[in-house]
Write a protein that holds these residues in place. Structure first.
Motif, PDB file in Angstrom:
ATOM      1  N   LEU A 106      12.114  -0.562   9.119  1.00 29.24           N
ATOM      2  CA  LEU A 106      13.173   0.271   9.691  1.00 29.24           C
ATOM      3  C   LEU A 106      12.598   1.467  10.445  1.00 29.24           C
ATOM      4  O   LEU A 106      13.167   1.910  11.448  1.00 29.24           O
ATOM      5  CB  LEU A 106      14.113   0.747   8.583  1.00 29.24           C
ATOM      6  CG  LEU A 106      14.940  -0.342   7.885  1.00 29.24           C
ATOM      7  CD1 LEU A 106      15.812   0.265   6.793  1.00 29.24           C
ATOM      8  CD2 LEU A 106      15.797  -1.111   8.883  1.00 29.24           C
ATOM      9  N   ALA A 107      11.464   1.976   9.963  1.00 34.28           N
ATOM     10  CA  ALA A 107      10.837   3.123  10.636  1.00 34.28           C
ATOM     11  C   ALA A 107      10.088   2.699  11.892  1.00 34.28           C
ATOM     12  O   ALA A 107       9.940   3.496  12.832  1.00 34.28           O
ATOM     13  CB  ALA A 107       9.888   3.826   9.666  1.00 34.28           C
ATOM     14  N   HIS A 108       9.599   1.457  11.925  1.00 35.12           N
ATOM     15  CA  HIS A 108       8.785   0.982  13.054  1.00 35.12           C
ATOM     16  C   HIS A 108       9.208  -0.439  13.428  1.00 35.12           C
ATOM     17  O   HIS A 108       8.470  -1.402  13.201  1.00 35.12           O
ATOM     18  CB  HIS A 108       7.302   1.019  12.687  1.00 35.12           C
ATOM     19  CG  HIS A 108       6.747   2.392  12.533  1.00 35.12           C
ATOM     20  ND1 HIS A 108       6.452   3.200  13.609  1.00 35.12           N
ATOM     21  CD2 HIS A 108       6.458   3.111  11.418  1.00 35.12           C
ATOM     22  CE1 HIS A 108       5.985   4.365  13.171  1.00 35.12           C
ATOM     23  NE2 HIS A 108       5.985   4.339  11.852  1.00 35.12           N
ATOM     24  N   LEU A 128       5.657   8.658   6.445  1.00 35.28           N
ATOM     25  CA  LEU A 128       6.650   7.780   5.833  1.00 35.28           C
ATOM     26  C   LEU A 128       7.144   8.347   4.502  1.00 35.28           C
ATOM     27  O   LEU A 128       8.341   8.297   4.196  1.00 35.28           O
ATOM     28  CB  LEU A 128       6.062   6.386   5.612  1.00 35.28           C
ATOM     29  CG  LEU A 128       5.935   5.498   6.849  1.00 35.28           C
ATOM     30  CD1 LEU A 128       5.088   4.272   6.549  1.00 35.28           C
ATOM     31  CD2 LEU A 128       7.314   5.079   7.348  1.00 35.28           C
ATOM     32  N   LEU A 129       6.227   8.881   3.698  1.00 38.63           N
ATOM     33  CA  LEU A 129       6.635   9.512   2.446  1.00 38.63           C
ATOM     34  C   LEU A 129       7.609  10.656   2.726  1.00 38.63           C
ATOM     35  O   LEU A 129       8.645  10.796   2.065  1.00 38.63           O
ATOM     36  CB  LEU A 129       5.417  10.036   1.688  1.00 38.63           C
ATOM     37  CG  LEU A 129       4.451   9.006   1.092  1.00 38.63           C
ATOM     38  CD1 LEU A 129       3.250   9.714   0.479  1.00 38.63           C
ATOM     39  CD2 LEU A 129       5.132   8.136   0.045  1.00 38.63           C
ATOM     40  N   SER A 145      -1.785   4.273   8.876  1.00 41.71           N
ATOM     41  CA  SER A 145      -2.879   5.208   8.654  1.00 41.71           C
ATOM     42  C   SER A 145      -2.524   6.194   7.554  1.00 41.71           C
ATOM     43  O   SER A 145      -1.377   6.261   7.092  1.00 41.71           O
ATOM     44  CB  SER A 145      -3.175   5.979   9.940  1.00 41.71           C
ATOM     45  OG  SER A 145      -2.072   6.816  10.268  1.00 41.71           O
ATOM     46  N   LYS A 146      -3.516   6.989   7.177  1.00 41.93           N
ATOM     47  CA  LYS A 146      -3.286   8.036   6.177  1.00 41.93           C
ATOM     48  C   LYS A 146      -2.200   8.993   6.648  1.00 41.93           C
ATOM     49  O   LYS A 146      -1.299   9.383   5.885  1.00 41.93           O
ATOM     50  CB  LYS A 146      -4.594   8.780   5.926  1.00 41.93           C
ATOM     51  CG  LYS A 146      -4.482   9.978   4.992  1.00 41.93           C
ATOM     52  CD  LYS A 146      -5.831  10.667   4.859  1.00 41.93           C
ATOM     53  CE  LYS A 146      -5.728  11.928   4.013  1.00 41.93           C
ATOM     54  NZ  LYS A 146      -7.034  12.615   3.896  1.00 41.93           N
ATOM     55  N   GLU A 147      -2.250   9.369   7.921  1.00 36.74           N
ATOM     56  CA  GLU A 147      -1.268  10.310   8.462  1.00 36.74           C
ATOM     57  C   GLU A 147       0.124   9.676   8.500  1.00 36.74           C
ATOM     58  O   GLU A 147       1.130  10.329   8.188  1.00 36.74           O
ATOM     59  CB  GLU A 147      -1.693  10.752   9.867  1.00 36.74           C
ATOM     60  CG  GLU A 147      -2.929  11.633   9.914  1.00 36.74           C
ATOM     61  CD  GLU A 147      -4.221  10.866   9.615  1.00 36.74           C
ATOM     62  OE1 GLU A 147      -5.198  11.502   9.167  1.00 36.74           O
ATOM     63  OE2 GLU A 147      -4.241   9.624   9.823  1.00 36.74           O
ATOM     64  N   GLU A 148       0.184   8.382   8.888  1.00 33.42           N
ATOM     65  CA  GLU A 148       1.471   7.705   8.926  1.00 33.42           C
ATOM     66  C   GLU A 148       2.015   7.490   7.515  1.00 33.42           C
ATOM     67  O   GLU A 148       3.227   7.555   7.283  1.00 33.42           O
ATOM     68  CB  GLU A 148       1.347   6.366   9.647  1.00 33.42           C
ATOM     69  CG  GLU A 148       2.621   5.538   9.702  1.00 33.42           C
ATOM     70  CD  GLU A 148       3.760   6.233  10.449  1.00 33.42           C
ATOM     71  OE1 GLU A 148       4.919   5.852  10.221  1.00 33.42           O
ATOM     72  OE2 GLU A 148       3.486   7.158  11.246  1.00 33.42           O
ATOM     73  N   PHE A 149       1.143   7.247   6.569  1.00 38.96           N
ATOM     74  CA  PHE A 149       1.532   7.134   5.161  1.00 38.96           C
ATOM     75  C   PHE A 149       2.256   8.395   4.717  1.00 38.96           C
ATOM     76  O   PHE A 149       3.348   8.349   4.132  1.00 38.96           O
ATOM     77  CB  PHE A 149       0.278   6.886   4.330  1.00 38.96           C
ATOM     78  CG  PHE A 149       0.477   6.929   2.829  1.00 38.96           C
ATOM     79  CD1 PHE A 149       1.392   6.106   2.201  1.00 38.96           C
ATOM     80  CD2 PHE A 149      -0.290   7.787   2.042  1.00 38.96           C
ATOM     81  CE1 PHE A 149       1.550   6.126   0.820  1.00 38.96           C
ATOM     82  CE2 PHE A 149      -0.138   7.813   0.670  1.00 38.96           C
ATOM     83  CZ  PHE A 149       0.784   6.992   0.054  1.00 38.96           C
ATOM     84  N   GLU A 150       1.685   9.538   5.020  1.00 33.40           N
ATOM     85  CA  GLU A 150       2.307  10.804   4.636  1.00 33.40           C
ATOM     86  C   GLU A 150       3.609  11.029   5.384  1.00 33.40           C
ATOM     87  O   GLU A 150       4.581  11.559   4.832  1.00 33.40           O
ATOM     88  CB  GLU A 150       1.330  11.941   4.872  1.00 33.40           C
ATOM     89  CG  GLU A 150       0.112  11.855   3.956  1.00 33.40           C
ATOM     90  CD  GLU A 150      -0.919  12.943   4.228  1.00 33.40           C
ATOM     91  OE1 GLU A 150      -0.716  13.720   5.189  1.00 33.40           O
ATOM     92  OE2 GLU A 150      -1.902  13.017   3.489  1.00 33.40           O
ATOM     93  N   TYR A 188      -2.584   1.986   4.495  1.00 35.63           N
ATOM     94  CA  TYR A 188      -1.762   2.559   3.431  1.00 35.63           C
ATOM     95  C   TYR A 188      -0.376   1.913   3.351  1.00 35.63           C
ATOM     96  O   TYR A 188       0.490   2.409   2.638  1.00 35.63           O
ATOM     97  CB  TYR A 188      -1.588   4.062   3.648  1.00 35.63           C
ATOM     98  CG  TYR A 188      -2.821   4.883   3.354  1.00 35.63           C
ATOM     99  CD1 TYR A 188      -2.911   5.641   2.188  1.00 35.63           C
ATOM    100  CD2 TYR A 188      -3.894   4.922   4.244  1.00 35.63           C
ATOM    101  CE1 TYR A 188      -4.026   6.408   1.913  1.00 35.63           C
ATOM    102  CE2 TYR A 188      -5.017   5.692   3.979  1.00 35.63           C
ATOM    103  CZ  TYR A 188      -5.084   6.434   2.817  1.00 35.63           C
ATOM    104  OH  TYR A 188      -6.193   7.197   2.548  1.00 35.63           O
ATOM    105  N   ARG A 189      -0.154   0.817   4.051  1.00 37.16           N
ATOM    106  CA  ARG A 189       1.180   0.216   4.093  1.00 37.16           C
ATOM    107  C   ARG A 189       1.641  -0.205   2.695  1.00 37.16           C
ATOM    108  O   ARG A 189       2.782   0.059   2.295  1.00 37.16           O
ATOM    109  CB  ARG A 189       1.185  -0.993   5.035  1.00 37.16           C
ATOM    110  CG  ARG A 189       2.589  -1.547   5.281  1.00 37.16           C
ATOM    111  CD  ARG A 189       2.588  -2.713   6.269  1.00 37.16           C
ATOM    112  NE  ARG A 189       2.211  -3.959   5.632  1.00 37.16           N
ATOM    113  CZ  ARG A 189       1.162  -4.699   5.973  1.00 37.16           C
ATOM    114  NH1 ARG A 189       0.366  -4.300   6.954  1.00 37.16           N
ATOM    115  NH2 ARG A 189       0.897  -5.839   5.354  1.00 37.16           N
ATOM    116  N   HIS A 190       0.773  -0.862   1.964  1.00 40.12           N
ATOM    117  CA  HIS A 190       1.143  -1.330   0.631  1.00 40.12           C
ATOM    118  C   HIS A 190       1.441  -0.151  -0.296  1.00 40.12           C
ATOM    119  O   HIS A 190       2.378  -0.199  -1.101  1.00 40.12           O
ATOM    120  CB  HIS A 190       0.025  -2.188   0.049  1.00 40.12           C
ATOM    121  CG  HIS A 190       0.339  -2.759  -1.304  1.00 40.12           C
ATOM    122  ND1 HIS A 190       1.238  -3.779  -1.500  1.00 40.12           N
ATOM    123  CD2 HIS A 190      -0.122  -2.420  -2.541  1.00 40.12           C
ATOM    124  CE1 HIS A 190       1.314  -4.056  -2.793  1.00 40.12           C
ATOM    125  NE2 HIS A 190       0.507  -3.253  -3.444  1.00 40.12           N
ATOM    126  N   GLY A 191       0.660   0.916  -0.184  1.00 39.92           N
ATOM    127  CA  GLY A 191       0.879   2.081  -1.033  1.00 39.92           C
ATOM    128  C   GLY A 191       2.257   2.683  -0.827  1.00 39.92           C
ATOM    129  O   GLY A 191       2.954   3.034  -1.790  1.00 39.92           O
TER     130      GLY A 191
END
Length: 603
Positions: free
Chosen positions: A359-361, A380-381, A373-378, A417-420
């Motif tokens: 939904l975000a992408h 998304l959180l 990425s790490k930045e995208e992970f944060e 970081y997608r799975h996380g």
């Protein structure tokens, strides 16, 4: 039973007397009760892989409540009393909403018709059914804002009815502001959609015997917001006695964004809605009186704008703790044991949060392995996780970041970081609230079964290849979508067997509270009860197996550690803007609070 169920023939006609004259010769799809004669039609069902062919009597669009229009808008439903002859051969309009659409499938034709006169239900009765039969009542999901129209096709009850030898009822209920607008006072208390569901369950109690069903053996089941609704009925005193068993699929009444505990917040949203449709006219009475005159399409569009104001990770109009339907926070009800004690099956999916990545992408839809990425992970959180973006408290956010970072791969600058993120969202929203329900019910002495759906489908509900067992991916198996050519939903042979297993598990549980009734035509894993402290559950897939303590560490984090950490940080740490640096966990006052709590819990 023969006196209650009277089967006649029907030859379609226009004039009522013609209908009555020809009802007596052919079509065994007419049911009479004390109030009305309801006629439907007989359809053929086939599950080709297992040579199952049956005829199902289907009754569509039976009204259970008066149309909630005019003065009945934003009020409790009023029971509908049918008289005479009722034509139940076609679906009625969907409740007002933004039309729901499954990627890769054409929207069903009935999804185009929307009306507030939508409080109807459908009944699926397999022929040659032993009576009185178990009954399963489906409550659809859709975030309490959509999915009531296309569900007529997506949630065809013929497969469950035919394979499981049960009667299936599917219901519609008011959505969005029409179903859940609350002014935090007696003018509009909210929870109208939940009241609709309860009235549909009352209809089942009053009428299902005429269809051959057992009103004392009713199972309610639902997915997402439908599972959240089941969770509400499990804790609502108003629903006591309306069902004997329950199944929740990815949702509970304590799932974030499926319940509002702040009555004043709902009042603010009601007035925000009013300001968008020129009803910002003062107090609650004037507001609701004005809103009753607003065109329904204008109201639906405006409620979407209110949701945008609230934020992407929260719905604007939800079930609310009103002191009546939901007497207090469901979490407290689960703790003190004052819930409705019935046997239950609770479950969620293994990759719930992947749909949020989609939904975000949406531009990633055609990729095979999207990189987060790490930045995208944060990011998304921050945007999608309820207890991350809402709080903006550094120590709380860092605790989540720490919990869901894969520290074995984190030193790699190209770590994905997608799975996380998927696990963080799924655990917070679905898996761990489900664990709370399962433990409360098991401790109460109820018979409880727990599952975790982990099958990676060959065809995704969201039309993507990388989503795994994400949210809603269980639906095509529960309702055997591939059994209906109109849905164009092809499965592998092993997935067809999984479909059979799931339908048998669900319907066996509904019939006897035991999903493991022997079946000589199919081999299934024995599914043992969820009890404390063993916490056994079924990992549900094409290679199902029993396991113990699903997501135990993560659920200890969300259900025990995080609430205590929040209580401490609410006192000891001032909210700060997130710095996106995991190393900050080891610095300052926040780190001392976190460390002290970790030590305390571990002792």
């Amino acid at each position: 039973m023969a006196s209650q169920r009277n089967v006649f023939a029907f030859q379609k006609g226009v004039i009522l007397c013609t209908i009555l004259a020809t009802i007596a010769a052919q079509d065994p799809s007419v049911v009479t009760d004390n109030n009305a004669t309801i006629f439907g039609e007989t359809v053929d069902f086939e599950f080709a892989e297992f040579a199952i062919q049956k005829k199902v009597d289907v009754y569509r669009g039976i009204p259970y409540a008066e149309p909630p229009v005019g003065d009945l808008r934003f009020k409790a439903p009023v029971k509908k009393v049918l008289t005479g002859v009722y034509n139940a051969t076609h679906f009625r309009p969907m409740c007002p909403q933004v039309i729901f659409h499954v990627p890769g499938m054409q929207p069903p034709l009935e999804a185009q018709d929307r009306s507030e006169d939508c409080l109807h239900l459908n009944v699926f009765v397999p022929q040659s059914l032993a009576t009185p039969a178990a009954v399963m009542v489906w409550i659809h999901g859709g975030g309490y804002v959509d999915n009531a129209g296309p569900s007529e096709s997506l949630y065809d009850g013929s497969a469950l009815a035919s394979v499981g030898d049960v009667i299936v009822v599917t219901i519609k209920y008011r959505l969005g502001a029409l179903g859940f607008l609350s002014t935090s006072d007696s003018v509009s208390r909210g929870n109208y959609g939940i009241m609709d569901q309860a009235m549909a369950l009352e209809w089942v109690q009053d009428n299902i015997a005429a269809f051959g069903g057992d009103p004392g053996n009713v199972t309610i089941f639902g997915e997402s917001a439908g599972a959240g609704s089941v969770g509400v009925h499990l804790i609502s005193p108003k629903s006591n006695g309306l069902f004997a068993r329950a199944i929740t699929q990815s949702g509970t009444a304590i799932s974030p964004t499926l319940l509002e505990t702040d009555f004043e917040q709902m009042n603010a949203r009601a007035h925000a809605l009013g300001s968008l449709v020129n009803c910002d006219v003062g107090g609650s009475e004037k507001l609701v009186e004005c809103l009753r005159d607003v065109g329904v399409e204008d109201l639906v569009r405006a409620q979407g704008q209110v949701t945008g104001i609230v934020g992407d990770n929260e719905r604007a109009f939800l079930p609310v703790v009103d002191g009546d339907i939901i007497p207090k926070n469901p979490a407290d009800i689960l703790k003190d044991g004052s819930f409705n004690r019935v046997d239950a099956m609770f479950g969620a999916n293994g990759d719930e949060g992947m749909y949020q990545v989609y939904l975000a992408h949406r531009e990633w839809a055609n990729q095979t392995d999207p990189y987060v990425s790490k930045e995208e992970f944060e990011a998304l959180l921050q945007a999608r996780l309820y207890n991350y973006g809402q709080l903006e408290n550094e120590v709380l956010m860092e605790s989540i970041y720490f919990m869901y970072t894969d520290w074995e791969t984190a030193p790699n600058p190209n770590a994905n970081y997608r799975h996380g993120f998927s696990q963080a969202f799924g655990d917070e929203m679905f898996v761990c609230p489900t664990e709370t329900y399962a433990r409360a019910y098991a401790n109460s002495g109820a018979t409880v079964y727990r599952y975790h759906f982990t099958h990676w489908p060959s065809k995704s509900f969201f039309g993507i290849t990388w989503s795994g067992a994400t949210h809603a991916e269980d639906l095509p198996y529960v309702f055997c979508w591939h059994c209906f050519p109109r849905l164009n939903w092809n499965l592998t042979d092993t997935e067809a067997k999984l479909t059979m297993n799931i339908i048998k598990y669900w319907t066996n549980f509904a019939k006897s509270r035991n999903p493991n009734i022997p079946d000589t035509e199919n081999t299934r894993t024995d599914w043992t009860e969820f009890i404390m402290p063993n916490m056994t559950y079924l990992e549900l897939s094409t290679e199902s197996k029993m396991a113990a303590a699903v997501r135990a560490t993560e659920c200890a984090f969300w259900n025990d550690f995080f609430p205590q950490l929040k209580a401490l940080t609410d006192v000891d740490v001032q909210p700060t803007k997130h710095t996106s640096k995991a190393s900050s966990v080891c610095m300052g006052t926040a780190s001392l609070v976190l460390l002290s709590l970790m030590v305390a819990i571990s002792m």
